[in-house]
Design a protein around this motif. Sequence first.
Motif, mmCIF file in Angstrom:
data_model
loop_
_atom_site.group_PDB
_atom_site.id
_atom_site.type_symbol
_atom_site.label_atom_id
_atom_site.label_comp_id
_atom_site.label_asym_id
_atom_site.label_seq_id
_atom_site.Cartn_x
_atom_site.Cartn_y
_atom_site.Cartn_z
ATOM 1 N N ASP A 1 -42.269 64.951 11.613
ATOM 2 C CA ASP A 1 -42.142 63.493 11.733
ATOM 3 C C ASP A 1 -42.307 62.906 10.341
ATOM 4 O O ASP A 1 -42.796 63.565 9.419
ATOM 5 N N PRO A 2 -41.937 61.626 10.180
ATOM 6 C CA PRO A 2 -42.283 60.981 8.912
ATOM 7 C C PRO A 2 -43.784 61.034 8.679
ATOM 8 O O PRO A 2 -44.581 61.036 9.616
ATOM 9 N N GLY A 3 -44.173 61.085 7.434
ATOM 10 C CA GLY A 3 -45.602 61.129 7.133
ATOM 11 C C GLY A 3 -45.872 61.703 5.763
ATOM 12 O O GLY A 3 -44.954 62.004 4.990
ATOM 13 N N PHE A 4 -47.131 61.853 5.469
ATOM 14 C CA PHE A 4 -47.603 62.325 4.176
ATOM 15 C C PHE A 4 -47.728 63.842 4.227
ATOM 16 O O PHE A 4 -48.500 64.390 5.025
ATOM 17 N N VAL A 5 -46.962 64.528 3.394
ATOM 18 C CA VAL A 5 -47.056 65.976 3.275
ATOM 19 C C VAL A 5 -47.882 66.277 2.025
ATOM 20 O O VAL A 5 -47.459 65.985 0.901
ATOM 21 N N ILE A 6 -49.075 66.819 2.244
ATOM 22 C CA ILE A 6 -50.029 67.007 1.147
ATOM 23 C C ILE A 6 -50.046 68.466 0.696
ATOM 24 O O ILE A 6 -49.860 69.386 1.498
ATOM 25 N N SER A 7 -50.279 68.647 -0.590
ATOM 26 C CA SER A 7 -50.219 70.000 -1.144
ATOM 27 C C SER A 7 -51.378 70.325 -2.084
ATOM 28 O O SER A 7 -51.578 71.499 -2.416
ATOM 29 N N ASP A 8 -52.147 69.327 -2.505
ATOM 30 C CA ASP A 8 -53.194 69.598 -3.487
ATOM 31 C C ASP A 8 -54.395 68.702 -3.222
ATOM 32 O O ASP A 8 -54.265 67.471 -3.221
ATOM 33 N N PRO A 9 -55.579 69.281 -2.980
ATOM 34 C CA PRO A 9 -56.783 68.469 -2.752
ATOM 35 C C PRO A 9 -57.563 68.246 -4.044
ATOM 36 O O PRO A 9 -57.420 68.989 -5.025
ATOM 37 N N PHE A 10 -58.406 67.215 -4.024
ATOM 38 C CA PHE A 10 -59.261 66.901 -5.179
ATOM 39 C C PHE A 10 -60.634 66.498 -4.683
ATOM 40 O O PHE A 10 -60.755 65.714 -3.737
ATOM 41 N N GLU A 11 -61.670 67.043 -5.304
ATOM 42 C CA GLU A 11 -63.039 66.665 -4.989
ATOM 43 C C GLU A 11 -63.820 66.526 -6.286
ATOM 44 O O GLU A 11 -63.672 67.340 -7.204
ATOM 45 N N LEU A 12 -64.647 65.484 -6.338
ATOM 46 C CA LEU A 12 -65.449 65.234 -7.538
ATOM 47 C C LEU A 12 -66.831 64.764 -7.142
ATOM 48 O O LEU A 12 -66.972 63.853 -6.329
ATOM 49 N N ALA A 13 -67.845 65.390 -7.715
ATOM 50 C CA ALA A 13 -69.206 64.858 -7.703
ATOM 51 C C ALA A 13 -69.490 64.454 -9.147
ATOM 52 O O ALA A 13 -69.778 65.296 -10.000
ATOM 53 N N MET A 14 -69.352 63.169 -9.433
ATOM 54 C CA MET A 14 -69.408 62.691 -10.806
ATOM 55 C C MET A 14 -70.799 62.927 -11.395
ATOM 56 O O MET A 14 -71.809 62.573 -10.768
ATOM 57 N N PRO A 15 -70.886 63.521 -12.572
ATOM 58 C CA PRO A 15 -72.195 63.838 -13.156
ATOM 59 C C PRO A 15 -73.055 62.592 -13.369
ATOM 60 O O PRO A 15 -72.556 61.520 -13.732
ATOM 61 N N ASN A 16 -74.345 62.764 -13.114
ATOM 62 C CA ASN A 16 -75.353 61.730 -13.405
ATOM 63 C C ASN A 16 -74.983 60.372 -12.821
ATOM 64 O O ASN A 16 -75.067 59.340 -13.492
ATOM 65 N N SER A 17 -74.593 60.370 -11.553
ATOM 66 C CA SER A 17 -74.114 59.115 -10.960
ATOM 67 C C SER A 17 -74.819 58.773 -9.650
ATOM 68 O O SER A 17 -74.328 57.942 -8.895
ATOM 69 N N ARG A 18 -75.960 59.361 -9.380
ATOM 70 C CA ARG A 18 -76.645 59.063 -8.121
ATOM 71 C C ARG A 18 -77.238 57.657 -8.099
ATOM 72 O O ARG A 18 -77.726 57.199 -7.062
ATOM 73 N N ASP A 19 -77.191 56.954 -9.228
ATOM 74 C CA ASP A 19 -77.718 55.593 -9.282
ATOM 75 C C ASP A 19 -76.684 54.547 -8.853
ATOM 76 O O ASP A 19 -76.971 53.347 -8.884
ATOM 77 N N ARG A 20 -75.506 54.971 -8.402
ATOM 78 C CA ARG A 20 -74.455 54.008 -8.062
ATOM 79 C C ARG A 20 -74.624 53.485 -6.628
ATOM 80 O O ARG A 20 -74.814 52.298 -6.412
ATOM 81 N N TYR A 21 -74.503 54.366 -5.659
ATOM 82 C CA TYR A 21 -74.665 54.012 -4.241
ATOM 83 C C TYR A 21 -75.521 55.079 -3.569
ATOM 84 O O TYR A 21 -75.389 56.261 -3.862
ATOM 85 N N TRP A 22 -76.349 54.666 -2.627
ATOM 86 C CA TRP A 22 -77.105 55.644 -1.856
ATOM 87 C C TRP A 22 -77.600 55.002 -0.558
ATOM 88 O O TRP A 22 -77.591 53.788 -0.406
ATOM 89 N N GLY A 23 -78.009 55.846 0.359
ATOM 90 C CA GLY A 23 -78.581 55.371 1.605
ATOM 91 C C GLY A 23 -80.057 55.688 1.665
ATOM 92 O O GLY A 23 -80.545 56.617 1.020
ATOM 93 N N SER A 24 -80.778 54.906 2.439
ATOM 94 C CA SER A 24 -82.197 55.171 2.671
ATOM 95 C C SER A 24 -82.514 54.825 4.124
ATOM 96 O O SER A 24 -81.732 54.156 4.793
ATOM 97 N N ILE A 25 -83.656 55.306 4.591
ATOM 98 C CA ILE A 25 -84.032 55.053 5.979
ATOM 99 C C ILE A 25 -85.522 54.764 6.044
ATOM 100 O O ILE A 25 -86.316 55.339 5.283
#
Length: 355
Positions: free
Chosen positions: A215-239
């Motif tokens: 069907d029409p749609g997005f045919v994907i071939s390459d994934p990307f993942e990044l854990a940006m160094p020293n960036s835990r101060d940007r967004y986080w969750g707490s409980i």
Amino acid sequence: MPAHIGRPVITLAPHLVTTEDLIDRIATTYRDPDFPSRPRPSFGVWKRLILNTGVRQRYWSRPLQEATTPSSVGHRAQVAFGDALDLAESAARQALDAAGLHPGDIDAIVTSHTTSWTVPGLDIHLIERLGLNPTVARMPLATLACSGGAHALARALLHTDARHGDRVLVVVAETLSTIYHQSEDTPQSMMYRALFGDSAGACIVTGIDGRDYPDPGFVISDPFELAMPNSRDRYWGSIDGHGLHFESTKAASTAAADALPYMTDWLGERPVDWAVVHPGGPRIIDDVVAGVGLDPHKDGRHSHTSLAENGNLGGVAVLDVLRRAHDDPPAPGAPGLLAAFGPGFTVAGVYGNWA
């Protein structure tokens, strides 16, 4: 081996909350003489923060009055997961029906869900509710929040690459309204309670041989993942005893732009004619779309519309933007990118072509 993403199905929560409704509710709360009195910004500042999110309305799983009434963490978690599961089941069933598949046709399930704690997870509950094979491969993802949808698609691609022809059910569900806490009055809390909506999204990812586009749609071939160094101060969750909270610092405003060099290195010289960008906020959309060489107004329109109409749906958001791309598609064969951003600071994405 490439994989084909079917048109996502989005199930929005049942209760429409306009930004005007939310502003009125906040104003009423903070005029209450019983509300704790302490130095805080003027209501005009809060209102401006809320309007700057670009969200005109959002859908919550509970009525505004109930969602904004304080309750215990246990009650909030139980309600939030129950609502997320109902939304997820509805989206998954519709995705199966749209693809002409039965539950037994699914070889693997990838789930992402962050906004309430539960063991076993969303994957196990959906296997039982949907009647999937008990031996179905499972990839349950948690704590990813806004990057969950893109990360799930990347994992589905890797699975189909290893097991050619497998059909993978991707399901993402978030009840982000659970972060609303009446006692919070920081600028960040005001912005986030206006930004988020509740929903679930589902789609079928199928490994293909590069020639057979079902069907029409997005045919994907390459994934990307990044854990940006020293960036835990940007967004986080707490409980705490009140429930889940979402927090950030001023560094969050440039996080997506700071991650762009990693993304452009991954893309290299490959062309990008269109993009599905996580609608985390107006600046995130514009920074990323411009950063990959596209026009934020033209090529970011689906992301901006999703944000205005539904709010930031967390991990579901990129699936909603991809759904809109199906309804207003790129040219056949056009190369494109899907990317989302989450706490950590993390990025996930996939690259491919429109079939």
